[in-house]
Design a protein around this motif. Sequence first.
Motif, short mmCIF file in Angstrom:
data_model
loop_
_atom_site.label_atom_id
_atom_site.label_comp_id
_atom_site.label_asym_id
_atom_site.label_seq_id
_atom_site.Cartn_x
_atom_site.Cartn_y
_atom_site.Cartn_z
N ARG A 73 1.19 -1.28 0.13
CA ARG A 73 0.01 -0.10 -0.02
C ARG A 73 1.00 1.19 -0.05
O ARG A 73 2.12 1.57 0.17
N ASP A 74 0.33 2.46 -0.24
CA ASP A 74 0.95 3.57 -0.06
C ASP A 74 1.58 3.94 1.14
O ASP A 74 2.76 4.60 0.95
N ASN A 75 1.20 3.35 2.15
CA ASN A 75 1.88 3.74 3.48
C ASN A 75 2.93 2.46 3.88
O ASN A 75 3.32 2.65 4.93
N SER A 76 3.21 1.71 2.86
CA SER A 76 4.28 0.58 2.80
C SER A 76 3.78 -0.46 3.64
O SER A 76 4.39 -1.56 4.02
N ASP A 77 2.41 -0.56 4.20
CA ASP A 77 1.94 -1.86 4.67
C ASP A 77 1.94 -2.87 3.56
O ASP A 77 1.46 -2.51 2.57
N GLU A 78 2.26 -4.06 3.75
CA GLU A 78 2.09 -5.31 2.74
C GLU A 78 0.96 -6.13 3.27
O GLU A 78 0.49 -6.16 4.38
N VAL A 79 0.08 -6.19 2.00
CA VAL A 79 -1.19 -6.98 2.21
C VAL A 79 -1.02 -8.11 1.21
O VAL A 79 -0.81 -8.15 -0.03
N LEU A 80 -1.77 -9.49 1.70
CA LEU A 80 -1.90 -10.59 0.69
C LEU A 80 -3.30 -10.46 0.20
O LEU A 80 -4.06 -10.71 1.26
N GLN A 81 -3.55 -10.80 -1.01
CA GLN A 81 -4.76 -11.09 -1.56
C GLN A 81 -4.77 -12.45 -2.11
O GLN A 81 -3.88 -12.69 -2.62
N THR A 82 -5.62 -13.10 -1.26
CA THR A 82 -5.67 -14.68 -1.73
C THR A 82 -7.00 -15.17 -2.16
O THR A 82 -7.96 -14.47 -1.91
N SER A 83 -6.86 -16.25 -2.94
CA SER A 83 -8.04 -17.11 -3.28
C SER A 83 -7.76 -18.68 -2.87
O SER A 83 -6.44 -18.84 -2.60
N TRP A 84 -8.52 -19.27 -2.38
CA TRP A 84 -8.46 -20.62 -1.58
C TRP A 84 -9.58 -21.67 -2.22
O TRP A 84 -10.80 -21.23 -2.60
N LEU A 85 -9.28 -23.11 -2.19
CA LEU A 85 -10.16 -23.95 -2.47
C LEU A 85 -9.94 -25.01 -1.25
O LEU A 85 -8.79 -25.36 -0.90
N LEU A 86 -10.90 -25.57 -0.67
CA LEU A 86 -10.83 -26.55 0.29
C LEU A 86 -11.36 -27.62 -0.22
O LEU A 86 -12.64 -27.79 -0.57
N ARG A 87 -10.71 -28.90 -0.12
CA ARG A 87 -10.93 -30.01 -0.36
C ARG A 87 -11.53 -31.21 0.92
O ARG A 87 -10.49 -31.28 1.66
N GLU A 88 -12.64 -31.52 1.06
CA GLU A 88 -13.06 -32.31 2.27
C GLU A 88 -12.85 -33.64 1.52
O GLU A 88 -13.42 -33.87 0.71
N LYS A 89 -12.84 -34.74 2.57
CA LYS A 89 -12.70 -35.94 2.15
C LYS A 89 -14.51 -36.38 2.28
O LYS A 89 -15.21 -36.11 3.13
N VAL A 90 -14.68 -37.28 1.16
CA VAL A 90 -16.10 -37.77 1.07
C VAL A 90 -15.89 -39.43 0.91
O VAL A 90 -14.82 -39.90 0.76
N ASP A 91 -17.23 -40.08 1.28
CA ASP A 91 -16.96 -41.51 1.59
C ASP A 91 -17.37 -42.33 0.02
O ASP A 91 -16.86 -43.25 -0.01
N SER A 92 -17.38 -41.65 -1.02
CA SER A 92 -17.74 -42.28 -2.20
C SER A 92 -17.75 -41.24 -3.41
O SER A 92 -17.91 -40.12 -3.29
N LEU A 93 -17.47 -41.81 -4.76
CA LEU A 93 -17.39 -40.94 -5.76
C LEU A 93 -18.77 -40.24 -6.23
O LEU A 93 -18.39 -39.12 -6.51
N PRO A 94 -19.78 -40.79 -6.01
CA PRO A 94 -21.11 -40.08 -6.19
C PRO A 94 -21.25 -38.90 -5.37
O PRO A 94 -21.72 -37.90 -5.83
N SER A 95 -20.26 -38.69 -4.13
CA SER A 95 -20.51 -37.57 -3.27
C SER A 95 -19.12 -36.51 -3.61
O SER A 95 -19.27 -35.45 -3.07
N ASP A 96 -18.62 -36.83 -4.63
CA ASP A 96 -17.40 -36.00 -5.19
C ASP A 96 -17.87 -34.41 -5.60
O ASP A 96 -17.09 -33.81 -5.12
N TRP A 97 -19.02 -34.48 -5.86
CA TRP A 97 -19.54 -33.22 -6.40
C TRP A 97 -19.76 -32.14 -5.22
O TRP A 97 -19.52 -30.95 -5.35
N LYS A 98 -19.79 -32.52 -3.84
CA LYS A 98 -20.01 -31.72 -2.75
C LYS A 98 -18.58 -31.51 -2.13
O LYS A 98 -18.28 -30.92 -0.91
N ALA A 99 -17.37 -32.14 -2.52
CA ALA A 99 -16.40 -32.17 -1.70
C ALA A 99 -15.37 -30.90 -1.83
O ALA A 99 -14.55 -30.77 -0.93
N THR A 100 -15.67 -29.83 -2.68
CA THR A 100 -14.55 -28.97 -2.97
C THR A 100 -15.19 -27.65 -2.80
O THR A 100 -16.28 -27.53 -3.57
N ARG A 101 -14.81 -26.81 -2.01
CA ARG A 101 -15.60 -25.47 -1.73
C ARG A 101 -14.46 -24.33 -2.45
O ARG A 101 -13.37 -24.54 -2.14
#
Length: 111
Positions: A83-111
């Motif tokens: 920033r103009d005042n010399s402060d450093e800022v991290l801008q991030t995006s993220w993905l979270l992968r949760e474990k699911v019990d089966s392939l049909p549940s894969d659709w809901k595993a990543t946010r």
Amino acid sequence: CNLTGWWENDLGSRMHVFEVDSEGNFSGEYHTSVSSTDKPIQPSPLVGSQHLDKDGQCTFGFTVNWKKFSDSTAVFVGQCFTRDNSDEVLQTSWLLREKVDSLPSDWKATR
């Protein structure tokens, strides 16, 4: 931008980067303040890489393994800005992968 040290996000989660080596590799701990598990939250290991750029507004990425209290993994990518005042800022995006019990549940595993 030097990622070494403590960083905190808007939700109160904190990241501690131990040291960035000459190739841009780093490790540390992530202290999340949010979780969907009933288990107590614990600091989790992270490993990452930073693109070392002369203008200081470097891109980076890291992975957090929540193995101490969850069966999930998160990846973050971002860029450091000064920033103009010399402060450093991290801008991030993220993905979270949760474990699911089966392939049909894969659709809901990543946010």
